[in-house]
Design a protein around this motif. Sequence first.
Motif, PDB file in Angstrom:
ATOM      1  N   PRO A  13       0.828  -1.215   0.000  1.00  0.00           N
ATOM      2  CA  PRO A  13       0.000   0.000   0.000  1.00  0.00           C
ATOM      3  C   PRO A  13       0.863   1.266   0.000  1.00  0.00           C
ATOM      4  N   PHE A  14       0.397   2.275  -0.682  1.00  0.00           N
ATOM      5  CA  PHE A  14       1.073   3.566  -0.684  1.00  0.00           C
ATOM      6  C   PHE A  14       0.711   4.320   0.594  1.00  0.00           C
ATOM      7  N   GLU A  15       1.588   5.239   0.959  1.00  0.00           N
ATOM      8  CA  GLU A  15       1.239   6.118   2.072  1.00  0.00           C
ATOM      9  C   GLU A  15       0.213   7.158   1.637  1.00  0.00           C
ATOM     10  N   VAL A  16       0.368   7.661   0.408  1.00  0.00           N
ATOM     11  CA  VAL A  16      -0.569   8.660  -0.095  1.00  0.00           C
ATOM     12  C   VAL A  16      -0.899   8.365  -1.556  1.00  0.00           C
ATOM     13  N   ILE A  17      -2.188   8.395  -1.868  1.00  0.00           N
ATOM     14  CA  ILE A  17      -2.654   8.312  -3.256  1.00  0.00           C
ATOM     15  C   ILE A  17      -3.239   9.677  -3.615  1.00  0.00           C
ATOM     16  N   VAL A  18      -2.729  10.272  -4.675  1.00  0.00           N
ATOM     17  CA  VAL A  18      -3.230  11.560  -5.145  1.00  0.00           C
ATOM     18  C   VAL A  18      -4.073  11.313  -6.385  1.00  0.00           C
ATOM     19  N   VAL A  19      -5.349  11.683  -6.309  1.00  0.00           N
ATOM     20  CA  VAL A  19      -6.277  11.489  -7.427  1.00  0.00           C
ATOM     21  C   VAL A  19      -6.433  12.813  -8.150  1.00  0.00           C
ATOM     22  N   GLY A  20      -5.851  12.913  -9.330  1.00  0.00           N
ATOM     23  CA  GLY A  20      -5.908  14.149 -10.108  1.00  0.00           C
ATOM     24  C   GLY A  20      -4.521  14.694 -10.345  1.00  0.00           C
ATOM     25  N   GLY A  21      -4.075  14.670 -11.595  1.00  0.00           N
ATOM     26  CA  GLY A  21      -2.710  15.090 -11.923  1.00  0.00           C
ATOM     27  C   GLY A  21      -2.609  16.467 -12.515  1.00  0.00           C
ATOM     28  N   ALA A  29       1.999  15.779  -5.040  1.00  0.00           N
ATOM     29  CA  ALA A  29       2.714  14.516  -5.213  1.00  0.00           C
ATOM     30  C   ALA A  29       4.225  14.718  -5.192  1.00  0.00           C
ATOM     31  N   ILE A  30       4.704  15.782  -5.841  1.00  0.00           N
ATOM     32  CA  ILE A  30       6.147  16.047  -5.850  1.00  0.00           C
ATOM     33  C   ILE A  30       6.648  16.316  -4.434  1.00  0.00           C
ATOM     34  N   ASN A  31       5.931  17.159  -3.685  1.00  0.00           N
ATOM     35  CA  ASN A  31       6.375  17.486  -2.331  1.00  0.00           C
ATOM     36  C   ASN A  31       6.318  16.276  -1.402  1.00  0.00           C
ATOM     37  N   LEU A  32       5.342  15.425  -1.574  1.00  0.00           N
ATOM     38  CA  LEU A  32       5.268  14.208  -0.750  1.00  0.00           C
ATOM     39  C   LEU A  32       6.387  13.234  -1.115  1.00  0.00           C
ATOM     40  N   ALA A  33       6.669  13.100  -2.402  1.00  0.00           N
ATOM     41  CA  ALA A  33       7.766  12.225  -2.815  1.00  0.00           C
ATOM     42  C   ALA A  33       9.101  12.747  -2.281  1.00  0.00           C
ATOM     43  N   ARG A  34       9.277  14.050  -2.290  1.00  0.00           N
ATOM     44  CA  ARG A  34      10.502  14.639  -1.751  1.00  0.00           C
ATOM     45  C   ARG A  34      10.589  14.470  -0.231  1.00  0.00           C
ATOM     46  N   ALA A  35       9.448  14.246   0.407  1.00  0.00           N
ATOM     47  CA  ALA A  35       9.448  13.983   1.849  1.00  0.00           C
ATOM     48  C   ALA A  35       9.593  12.490   2.142  1.00  0.00           C
ATOM     49  N   ASN A  36      10.016  11.727   1.138  1.00  0.00           N
ATOM     50  CA  ASN A  36      10.254  10.285   1.259  1.00  0.00           C
ATOM     51  C   ASN A  36       8.984   9.495   1.562  1.00  0.00           C
ATOM     52  N   ARG A  37       7.843  10.014   1.100  1.00  0.00           N
ATOM     53  CA  ARG A  37       6.602   9.257   1.208  1.00  0.00           C
ATOM     54  C   ARG A  37       6.410   8.432  -0.057  1.00  0.00           C
ATOM     55  N   THR A 111      -4.232   0.758  -3.083  1.00  0.00           N
ATOM     56  CA  THR A 111      -4.588   1.025  -1.694  1.00  0.00           C
ATOM     57  C   THR A 111      -3.570   1.957  -1.053  1.00  0.00           C
ATOM     58  N   GLY A 112      -4.039   2.706  -0.059  1.00  0.00           N
ATOM     59  CA  GLY A 112      -3.157   3.645   0.619  1.00  0.00           C
ATOM     60  C   GLY A 112      -3.720   4.097   1.940  1.00  0.00           C
ATOM     61  N   SER A 113      -2.861   4.669   2.757  1.00  0.00           N
ATOM     62  CA  SER A 113      -3.273   5.183   4.064  1.00  0.00           C
ATOM     63  C   SER A 113      -4.097   6.457   3.920  1.00  0.00           C
ATOM     64  N   GLN A 114      -3.621   7.374   3.068  1.00  0.00           N
ATOM     65  CA  GLN A 114      -4.269   8.667   2.872  1.00  0.00           C
ATOM     66  C   GLN A 114      -4.570   8.852   1.386  1.00  0.00           C
ATOM     67  N   VAL A 115      -5.681   9.537   1.106  1.00  0.00           N
ATOM     68  CA  VAL A 115      -6.032   9.880  -0.276  1.00  0.00           C
ATOM     69  C   VAL A 115      -6.244  11.381  -0.364  1.00  0.00           C
ATOM     70  N   LEU A 116      -5.617  11.980  -1.355  1.00  0.00           N
ATOM     71  CA  LEU A 116      -5.797  13.411  -1.639  1.00  0.00           C
ATOM     72  C   LEU A 116      -6.515  13.537  -2.974  1.00  0.00           C
ATOM     73  N   VAL A 117      -7.698  14.137  -2.967  1.00  0.00           N
ATOM     74  CA  VAL A 117      -8.485  14.303  -4.190  1.00  0.00           C
ATOM     75  C   VAL A 117      -8.252  15.709  -4.745  1.00  0.00           C
ATOM     76  N   ALA A 118      -7.808  15.767  -5.994  1.00  0.00           N
ATOM     77  CA  ALA A 118      -7.541  17.043  -6.669  1.00  0.00           C
ATOM     78  C   ALA A 118      -8.100  16.958  -8.084  1.00  0.00           C
TER      79      ALA A 118
END
Length: 308
Positions: A13-21, A29-37, A111-118
């Motif tokens: 499972p991912f820590e964060v799934i971002v829906v909407g690119g 997504a870039i900032n979360l990836a840079r935070a090692n998520r 699947t993931g812990s958190q989902v961000l809808v954009a």
Amino acid sequence: MDETGEASYAGQPFEVIVVGGGFAGTAAAINLARANRTVCLIDAGEPRNRNSDHMHGVIGLDGESPRELLSRGHSECLAYGGTLVEGRVSSLQRTAAEGWSVELESGERVTGSQVLVATGITDRLPQVPGLREMWGQRVFHCPYCHGYEVNGKSIGVVGGENPGFTTRISTLLTKWADSVTLHVNGMDLTTEQRDRLLDCGVQLSYDEVVQVSPDPTESLAVEMVTASGAVRYGTCFTGPEFLPNDHLLRQAGCAVADGWVQTAGGKTSEPGLWAVGNVVSSPDQVSQALGSGAGVAIAIDQYLFDRG
């Protein structure tokens, strides 16, 4: 996809799934990836400004192509270890592990812990032939995105869908335009709105607009056909009805007020479910979307950090 229906790229499972690119989702997504998520960015490829060749007000990138900037952003997300999935999400469901399962129209699941809808917003234009075809090219809605480019031009504004917004931009456009004519087009103006328009120098036309076409003599010019004949303008604006693409959030049970899903610092009322950008804030421009996406990403990272 394997026999369980899980996507081959899902793995753990991912820590964060971002829906909407779009811009908000990609910045997050870039900032979360840079935070090692561990981040999965799911993109349907339909940003709000996909019809526009240029974006404005983005420091150092004024006049650049929004599509090219998004493409570079997606590449940066991948470079920092993020996962990019092309597809459209059909549903969000809670999992037994207090996370979320995100299902795509293809049947794949992540699947993931958190989902961000954009997932942004849809602009519903007045039902006038020609407006949709020229949307983002010769027909605009935001004075702060396009006002400078129409300095000194005559502007025809087509009414019909959003009276409050339409009358507001008609008055604001007088800051840039040589003249502004609002074609009321069936809108029921209040006395206060009509007086304000006239005080600002906006001319009112009550002839129904039946067609808007490009004028080949100038890049932004249009010909507007009304019941009384044809009129040429240096460009055209209209006030769309703003329809947030928030069905995923509503189906998940998020609290709604005044027609919008409610958030506090990006958090919705549902634990582990976040939202950012035009899906919860209609006026966001590119620069605002980038900033809000980064801000919510930081909030999600710190939430996960404090949760342990």
